[in-house]
Design an enzyme around this catalytic site. Structure first.
Site, PDB file in Angstrom:
ATOM      1  N   HIS A  11      -9.287 -47.462 -33.610  1.00 32.58           N
ATOM      2  CA  HIS A  11      -9.765 -48.000 -32.333  1.00 32.58           C
ATOM      3  C   HIS A  11     -11.201 -47.489 -32.193  1.00 32.58           C
ATOM      4  O   HIS A  11     -11.509 -46.377 -32.639  1.00 32.58           O
ATOM      5  CB  HIS A  11      -9.006 -47.432 -31.137  1.00 32.58           C
ATOM      6  CG  HIS A  11      -7.538 -47.697 -31.114  1.00 32.58           C
ATOM      7  ND1 HIS A  11      -6.642 -46.898 -31.768  1.00 32.58           N
ATOM      8  CD2 HIS A  11      -6.823 -48.649 -30.480  1.00 32.58           C
ATOM      9  CE1 HIS A  11      -5.421 -47.363 -31.536  1.00 32.58           C
ATOM     10  NE2 HIS A  11      -5.492 -48.420 -30.764  1.00 32.58           N
ATOM     11  N   ASP A  44     -11.371 -43.935 -31.110  1.00 32.26           N
ATOM     12  CA  ASP A  44     -10.923 -42.880 -32.031  1.00 32.26           C
ATOM     13  C   ASP A  44     -12.129 -42.323 -32.766  1.00 32.26           C
ATOM     14  O   ASP A  44     -12.226 -41.130 -33.032  1.00 32.26           O
ATOM     15  CB  ASP A  44      -9.993 -43.430 -33.126  1.00 32.26           C
ATOM     16  CG  ASP A  44      -8.766 -44.109 -32.575  1.00 32.26           C
ATOM     17  OD1 ASP A  44      -8.315 -43.705 -31.494  1.00 32.26           O
ATOM     18  OD2 ASP A  44      -8.261 -45.029 -33.250  1.00 32.26           O
ATOM     19  N   GLU A  70      -0.411 -57.841 -32.074  1.00 30.27           N
ATOM     20  CA  GLU A  70       0.692 -56.921 -32.359  1.00 30.27           C
ATOM     21  C   GLU A  70       1.669 -56.935 -31.186  1.00 30.27           C
ATOM     22  O   GLU A  70       1.381 -56.372 -30.129  1.00 30.27           O
ATOM     23  CB  GLU A  70       0.116 -55.522 -32.567  1.00 30.27           C
ATOM     24  CG  GLU A  70       1.175 -54.498 -32.876  1.00 30.27           C
ATOM     25  CD  GLU A  70       0.578 -53.108 -33.060  1.00 30.27           C
ATOM     26  OE1 GLU A  70      -0.569 -52.979 -33.532  1.00 30.27           O
ATOM     27  OE2 GLU A  70       1.277 -52.147 -32.714  1.00 30.27           O
ATOM     28  N   ASP A 100       7.049 -43.594 -32.697  1.00 29.41           N
ATOM     29  CA  ASP A 100       6.086 -43.702 -33.801  1.00 29.41           C
ATOM     30  C   ASP A 100       6.323 -42.646 -34.878  1.00 29.41           C
ATOM     31  O   ASP A 100       5.398 -41.910 -35.263  1.00 29.41           O
ATOM     32  CB  ASP A 100       4.645 -43.577 -33.272  1.00 29.41           C
ATOM     33  CG  ASP A 100       4.163 -44.839 -32.582  1.00 29.41           C
ATOM     34  OD1 ASP A 100       4.788 -45.893 -32.746  1.00 29.41           O
ATOM     35  OD2 ASP A 100       3.137 -44.759 -31.871  1.00 29.41           O
ATOM     36  N   ASP A 102       8.703 -45.373 -27.752  1.00 28.31           N
ATOM     37  CA  ASP A 102       7.864 -45.627 -28.919  1.00 28.31           C
ATOM     38  C   ASP A 102       7.523 -44.297 -29.583  1.00 28.31           C
ATOM     39  O   ASP A 102       6.442 -43.754 -29.385  1.00 28.31           O
ATOM     40  CB  ASP A 102       6.596 -46.351 -28.418  1.00 28.31           C
ATOM     41  CG  ASP A 102       5.825 -47.034 -29.515  1.00 28.31           C
ATOM     42  OD1 ASP A 102       6.376 -47.226 -30.608  1.00 28.31           O
ATOM     43  OD2 ASP A 102       4.655 -47.381 -29.273  1.00 28.31           O
TER      44      ASP A 102
HETATM   45  C1  XLS Z   1       0.828 -48.713 -29.480  1.00 22.85           C
HETATM   46  C2  XLS Z   1       0.318 -49.529 -30.568  1.00 22.85           C
HETATM   47  C3  XLS Z   1      -1.124 -49.273 -30.948  1.00 22.85           C
HETATM   48  C4  XLS Z   1      -1.671 -50.401 -31.775  1.00 22.85           C
HETATM   49  C5  XLS Z   1      -3.150 -50.413 -31.915  1.00 22.85           C
HETATM   50  O1  XLS Z   1       2.013 -48.670 -29.192  1.00 22.85           O
HETATM   51  O2  XLS Z   1       1.191 -49.345 -31.651  1.00 22.85           O
HETATM   52  O3  XLS Z   1      -1.249 -48.063 -31.576  1.00 22.85           O
HETATM   53  O4  XLS Z   1      -1.114 -50.408 -33.065  1.00 22.85           O
HETATM   54  O5  XLS Z   1      -3.766 -50.513 -30.688  1.00 22.85           O
HETATM   55 CA    CA Z   2       1.055 -50.222 -33.677  1.00 21.94          CA
HETATM   56 CA    CA Z   3       3.634 -47.964 -31.427  1.00 22.53          CA
END
Ligand code: XLS
Ligand code: CA
Ligand code: CA
Length: 442
Positions: free
Chosen positions: A102, A105, A233, A310, A308
Site C-alpha cells: 500500500h 506501507d 479483492e 490472516d 480475518d
Molecule cells: C484486508 C485486505 C488487505 C488487502 C490490500 O483485509 O486483505 O490487506 O489485501 O488492501
Molecule cells: Ca488481502
Molecule cells: Ca485479509
C-alpha cells in the site's frame, strides 16, 4: 548496508523433503520445471509489505510487541528508508521475486497531502534502485484508503466529495508508482467501502460513487500507459458491517452493472472467502469460471475465531484446490500468490518471519506438484467430462444452442422414458482426492 537478518544464509536453500533444516525448503525448488514452467513461474510468490515489515503484533487488546531493528530511527522517513532496505534484504534471502504494497506501507503520512506525495515519490525512487540491484519486482500496488481518520465513513463511498477527492489523489499517485515499479497489477480492496448501519447509508448512492471512482482509475491508467490489470479483492465485512465487494459473485455482478468488467479481474483471498461463508476453492472457482481469476492472497483464517486472522497458509488440501484451479485455467497472467499473512503476536522473533514464509512456500510448492500430477492423470477432468457428456452432444447441445423451445422439450419429455439415476459418487471421489494428497510428490 546493515544486515537486518544476520542469521539467515543467502538465499534460503532447497534441501528436499527429508531435510531437518528448518531454514531450508523441502518442496520449493525455484528452478524445478513442472509442466513446462519453473516453480517460480507458476507460483509468483509476493511478500506483503504491510504484514511482514509494518506489522507490530498489535491486536484489539494490546499494542505493539515486535521489536524490529528497522523500526527504530530518527524520524518517520528514516524508518521508512530502513524498512525498505530490510525488505529487500528479506526478499533476496527468501528468494522471492515479488512484493506488494500500500502507498502508506512504503512511506508515512505527512502534514500535508503534497508533502505526503513528495516523500512517497522519494521512497518509490529508492525502491526502484533496490529493484534494479536485486531483480525483485513489484507484483501489485494499492492505496491505503482505510487507516486515516478521514476515511472513517469510507473513501470512494464517503458522503463528503472532498474525501473522495483525497482518495482519488492517493490512487493517482499509487497507480503511477505501480507503473514506475513495473507492477503488473493494481488492487482495490473495499476497506471501508461498505456500511456500519443502513440508518445513515444510501446504498444506491454509494455504489454509484464507487463505480465512478473505479472508472476514474481505469481512465487514468489509459492516460499514463499502465499496461497491468486492475484487481478487486472481495471481502464481506470487517471493518465495515457489510462491504459492497462482499464476494466473487457480487463483485462480478457489480462490474457488469457498471460496465467495468473488461478492465478488472479478481484477487481472491482465502480468509475473505471463509469470512463470506464460502471456501477458498468456491471463490476461486466462481472467479475462474467467469474468466476473471487474476491473483490470490494466500493465507488462512481460524474457524474457531471467525475474523480475518490472516494466518500463514499451511493447509495442504486448500492449497491443492487453489493450484488445481490455477493450472486448469492456464496460470495467472498478471497476478501471483501474495502472502497476505502475518505471524502471530507471540511469534515476535525476526526469524519467525522466515519460518512462516518458508512453510507457506513449501505448502504451495507441494500443492503444485500434487495438482500437476492430478492434472496429468486426468482423472477428475474425466469425471467432469463424463458427467456432463449429455450436454456436449445431441439433446443437451441443442438445448444450449437455443435450438429447442419449451414446447419442443415438453414433447420430448412426454415421449421419453424416465432417465436413470446416476450416483454422484462423492465419497469415492473424496477417497481418490485423499490418495493424491497422501502421495509423495516425485
Ligand atoms: C484486508 C485486505 C488487505 C488487502 C490490500 O483485509 O486483505 O490487506 O489485501 O488492501
Ligand atoms: Ca488481502
Ligand atoms: Ca485479509
Amino acid at each position: 548496508m546493515s544486515m537486518y537478518f544476520p542469521t539467515i544464509k543467502k538465499p534460503v536453500p532447497y534441501e528436499g523433503p527429508d531435510t531437518r533444516n528448518p531454514l531450508a525448503f523441502r518442496y520449493y525448488d525455484a528452478k524445478r520445471r513442472v509442466g513446462g514452467r519453473t516453480m517460480a513461474q507458476h507460483l509468483r510468490f509476493a511478500v506483503a509489505y504491510w504484514h511482514t515489515f509494518k506489522g507490530t503484533g498489535a491486536d484489539p487488546f494490546g499494542g505493539s510487541v515486535y521489536r524490529r531493528p528497522w523500526n527504530e530511527g530518527a524520524d518517520a522517513v528514516d524508518i521508512a528508508e530502513k524498512t525498505l532496505d530490510a525488505a529487500f534484504e528479506f526478499f533476496e534471502k527468501l528468494g522471492v521475486a515479488f512484493y506488494c504494497f500500500h502507498d502508506r506501507d512504503l512511506s508515512p503520512e505527512c502534514d500535508t497531502l503534497a508533502e505526503t506525495h513528495r516523500v512517497f515519490d522519494r521512497l518509490v525512487a529508492r525502491a526502484e534502485r533496490r529493484q534494479r540491484e536485486t531483480g525483485v519486482r513489484l507484483l501489485w500496488g494499492t492505496a491505503n484508503l482505510f487507516s486515516h481518520p478521514r476515511y472513517t465513513h469510507g473513501a470512494a463511498t464517503n458522503p463528503d466529495p472532498r474525501v473522495f477527492a483525497i482518495a482519488a489523489s492517493q490512487v493517482r499517485h499509487a497507480l503511477e508508482a505501480t507503473r514506475r515499479l513495473g507492477g503488473t497489477g493494481y488492487i482495490f480492496w473495499g476497506g471501508r467501502e461498505g456500511y456500519s448501519t443502513l440508518l445513515n447509508t444510501d446504498l444506491k448512492q454509494e455504489r454509484e460513487q464507487m463505480a465512478r471512482f473505479l472508472q476514474l482509475a481505469v481512465d487514468h491508467a489509459q492516460k499514463i500507459g499502465f499496461r497491468g490489470m486492475f484487481f478487486i479483492e472481495p471481502k464481506p465485512k470487517e471493518p465495515s458491517a457489510h462491504q459492497y465487494d462482499s464476494d466473487a459473485a457480487t463483485v462480478l455482478g457489480f462490474l457488469r452493472e457498471f460496465d467495468l468488467l473488461d478492465a478488472f479481474e479478481l484477487n481472491i483471498e482465502a480468509n475473505h472467502a471463509t469470512l463470506a461463508g464460502h471456501t477458498f476453492e468456491h471463490e476461486l472457482t466462481v472467479a475462474s469460471a467467469a474468466g476473471k481469476l487474476g491473483s490470490m492472497d494466500i493465507n488462512r483464517g481460524d474457524p474457531t475465531l471467525g475474523w480475518d486472522t490472516d494466518q500463514f497458509p499451511t493447509d495442504l488440501p486448500s492449497a491443492v484446490w487453489a493450484m488445481s484451479i490455477v493450472l486448469r485455467q492456464g496460470g495467472l497472467k498478471y497476478g501471483g500468490l501474495n502472502f497476505d499473512a502475518k505471524v502471530r503476536r507471540g511469534s515476535f522473533d525476526t526469524e519467525d518471519l522466515f519460518h512462516a514464509h518458508i512453510g507457506a512456500m513449501d505448502t504451495f510448492a507441494r500443492a503444485l506438484l500434487i495438482a500437476d500430477r492430478m492434472r496429468k492423470d486426468g482423472f477428475f477432468e474425466k469425471v467432469l467430462r463424463e458427467r456432463y457428456a449429455g450436454f456436449h452432444a445431441g439433446l443437451g447441445r441443442r438445448i444450449l444452442k437455443g435450438e429447442l423451445t419449451l414446447t419442443d422439450l415438453d414433447e420430448f419429455a412426454q415421449k421419453s422414458p424416465e432417465p436413470p439415476l446416476i450416483s454422484g459418487r462423492q465419497e469415492y471421489l473424496e477417497n481418490r482426492w485423499n490418495a493424491y494428497l497422501a502421495s509423495t510428490p516425485d
